[in-house]
Design an enzyme around this catalytic site. Structure first.
Site, PDB file in Angstrom:
ATOM      1  N   TYR A 144       0.852  -1.193   0.000  1.00  0.00           N
ATOM      2  CA  TYR A 144       0.000   0.000   0.000  1.00  0.00           C
ATOM      3  C   TYR A 144       0.875   1.225   0.000  1.00  0.00           C
ATOM      4  CZ  TYR A 144      -3.397   3.503   1.624  1.00  0.00           C
ATOM      5  OH  TYR A 144      -4.190   4.618   1.752  1.00  0.00           O
ATOM      6  N   ASP A 238       9.272   2.929  -0.048  1.00  0.00           N
ATOM      7  CA  ASP A 238       8.194   3.534   0.733  1.00  0.00           C
ATOM      8  C   ASP A 238       8.361   3.076   2.178  1.00  0.00           C
ATOM      9  OD1 ASP A 238       5.953   4.372   2.010  1.00  0.00           O
ATOM     10  OD2 ASP A 238       4.525   3.580   0.534  1.00  0.00           O
ATOM     11  N   LYS A 266       4.153   8.716   9.129  1.00  0.00           N
ATOM     12  CA  LYS A 266       3.872   8.098  10.424  1.00  0.00           C
ATOM     13  C   LYS A 266       4.824   8.559  11.547  1.00  0.00           C
ATOM     14  CE  LYS A 266       0.931   4.597   8.505  1.00  0.00           C
ATOM     15  NZ  LYS A 266       1.007   3.994   7.197  1.00  0.00           N
TER      16      LYS A 266
HETATM   17  C1  PLP Z   1       0.358   4.494   5.895  1.00  0.00           C
HETATM   18  C2  PLP Z   1       1.115   4.295   4.642  1.00  0.00           C
HETATM   19  C3  PLP Z   1       1.000   5.181   3.559  1.00  0.00           C
HETATM   20  C4  PLP Z   1       0.007   6.301   3.526  1.00  0.00           C
HETATM   21  O1  PLP Z   1       0.241   7.253   4.487  1.00  0.00           O
HETATM   22  P1  PLP Z   1      -0.958   8.235   4.924  1.00  0.00           P
HETATM   23  O2  PLP Z   1      -0.316   9.165   5.889  1.00  0.00           O
HETATM   24  O3  PLP Z   1      -2.020   7.369   5.493  1.00  0.00           O
HETATM   25  O4  PLP Z   1      -1.406   8.922   3.683  1.00  0.00           O
HETATM   26  C5  PLP Z   1       1.825   4.982   2.460  1.00  0.00           C
HETATM   27  N1  PLP Z   1       2.691   3.970   2.428  1.00  0.00           N
HETATM   28  C6  PLP Z   1       2.832   3.101   3.438  1.00  0.00           C
HETATM   29  C7  PLP Z   1       3.837   2.015   3.352  1.00  0.00           C
HETATM   30  C8  PLP Z   1       2.035   3.224   4.573  1.00  0.00           C
HETATM   31  O5  PLP Z   1       2.142   2.319   5.559  1.00  0.00           O
END
Ligand code: PLP
Length: 429
Positions: A144, A238, A266
């Site tokens: 994701y 990511d 995060k």
């Molecule tokens: C949570 C997450 C996102 C998205 O971040 P948001 O702050 O919710 O937009 C993107 N990539 C990864 C790997 C994530 O865990």
């Protein structure tokens, strides 16, 4: 345990909020029942509006790595509040957080702060395309990367939880440049390169956390990087979830690979909305105002968020809880596996650092297809029994549980008891 007030707020919330939530994973769709409404949290304890207390393994899906309301973070926020909330101009704290982040990631000379992980990733894609002059992107199914159009295909937890293959409202054109490969399968990446000569980048969660926790196999990431170099394509890591979670810095360090572009989120906001993307100078100099790739944000680098981020990362570096995370996760793994065995339940536990995930499945989980074999009905029963025994988990089989450095022996004891009760309930299904 009663959920009367949560129930009431849920019903009230339905009127003006979509499903009474502002993010679909909070809706308890795959575990049934209604979402809990939270009143407050401190340390590892989260309290709902009915006064029920839980050991928190959601931690806002990762950010609260020190536990809730760590006193140093709270102090930094209060201090920042006194000077104003946002200025539309630069502040010293942005430079300080940028230095902390760049020092922790060998591949980052410069960073740009944004307001969410989604924003970080969509900007990183634009940057990769600007830098390479190519249009196509490869992503792995089950990973994701936020909810931007181009990446909402085969996108892991949120969609998997709702059993949605992708999102409505995403035009064909927006995903025509997105190619899907299989995690831990370099050949599936190579196959795309044999068919297309306009691939800008591969984006990967170096430790996947959005199909449940799935580790990269030995050499997968470094072989991927070497291969991409030979093809003139970039590697985008990511690390929105993994950044500062498995080590001070990212998963890249642990797997001995330096990505071309790194995305963060995060943890770096310490509970406030912060995302970031960064790379070596040559790449970052493409970004406006230095270069021709435009990306902007009214609240980007927000002073309160920067203060929370600096305080969180500073404290995290000082605590250096990564060995402790590994030990605690190992204990949890054993407890989960032994309890499952006691009740004759098939269970696989994947974990890395402060992320851990039990899958109700027989065989090992090394990609999304494996993860999807997990028994979500069992998870739903397990989840509610954990709630009733005072443990707050992400309401999905496909979301990682997060550990904070505030987790205590007592929390673990409570968790162990809850796991026993929950496995017993699963065995009676
Ligand atoms: C949570 C997450 C996102 C998205 O971040 P948001 O702050 O919710 O937009 C993107 N990539 C990864 C790997 C994530 O865990």
């Amino acid at each position: 345990m009663e959920f009367k007030k949560s129930q009431k707020l849920y019903e009230k919330g339905l009127q003006h909020l979509v499903g009474a939530v502002n993010s679909p994973v909070r809706a308890f769709a795959s575990v049934g029942g209604n979402p809990l409404f939270i009143k407050k949290a401190k340390g590892t304890t989260i309290v709902d509006v009915d006064g029920n207390r839980y050991v928190d393994y959601v931690l806002s899906y990762g950010p609260m790595i020190l536990g809730h309301r760590h006193k140093k973070v709270q102090k930094a926020i209060q201090k920042a509040l006194k000077n104003g909330y946002t200025f539309g101009a630069s502040t010293h704290n942005e430079i300080k957080l940028a230095k902390i982040v760049c020092d922790a990631f060998p591949g980052m000379d410069k960073v740009r702060f944004v307001n969410s992980g989604t924003e970080a990733v969509l900007s990183a894609l634009r940057l990769a395309r600007a830098y390479t002059g190519k249009d196509k992107i490869i992503k792995f199914s089950g990973c994701y990367h936020g909810h931007s159009d181009a990446l909402l295909v085969a996108a892991g937890s949120g969609l998997a939880t709702l059993s949605m293959p992708g999102s409505k409202g995403v035009p064909e054109d927006a995903v025509k440049n997105t190619l899907i490969a299989t995690f831990n399968d370099l050949d599936s990446v190579k196959a795309h390169f044999k068919q297309h000569d306009d691939i800008a980048a591969v984006i990967v969660e170096p430790i996947a956390g959005n199909m449940g926790v799935v580790l990269p196999e030995d050499g997968f990431l470094s072989d991927l990087k070497t291969y991409l170099e030979s093809q003139g394509a970039l590697l985008i890591a990511d690390e929105v979830m993994t950044g500062f979670r498995s080590t001070f810095g990212g998963a890249q360090e642990l797997f001995n690979v330096v990505a071309d572009i790194t995305c963060l989120g995060k943890v770096i906001g310490g509970g406030f909305p912060v995302g970031a993307y960064g790379a070596r100078n040559e790449i970052m100099e493409m970004v406006a105002p230095l270069g021709g790739m435009y990306q902007a944000g009214t609240l980007s680098g927000n002073p309160i968020a920067m203060a929370a981020g600096i305080a969180t990362l500073t404290e995290l570096k000082k605590q250096n809880p990564y060995e402790q995370f590994d030990e605690v996760a190992a204990i949890l793994e054993v407890i989960l596996l032994e309890t499952a065995k006691k009740y004759n339940i098939d269970l696989v536990v994947n974990r890395f650092g402060s992320m851990i995930n039990p899958f109700f499945v027989k065989n090992e989980v090394s990609n999304f297809e494996d993860a999807l074999k997990a028994d979500t009905k069992k998870f739903a029963v397990f989840f509610w029994e954990m709630i009733k025994n005072g443990v707050f988990l992400p309401p999905s089989q496909f979301e990682a549980w997060f550990l904070s450095s505030a987790l205590s022996e007592n929390d673990l004891k409570k968790t162990t008891k809850a796991i026993d009760a929950a496995m017993l309930a699963v065995s009676k299904m």
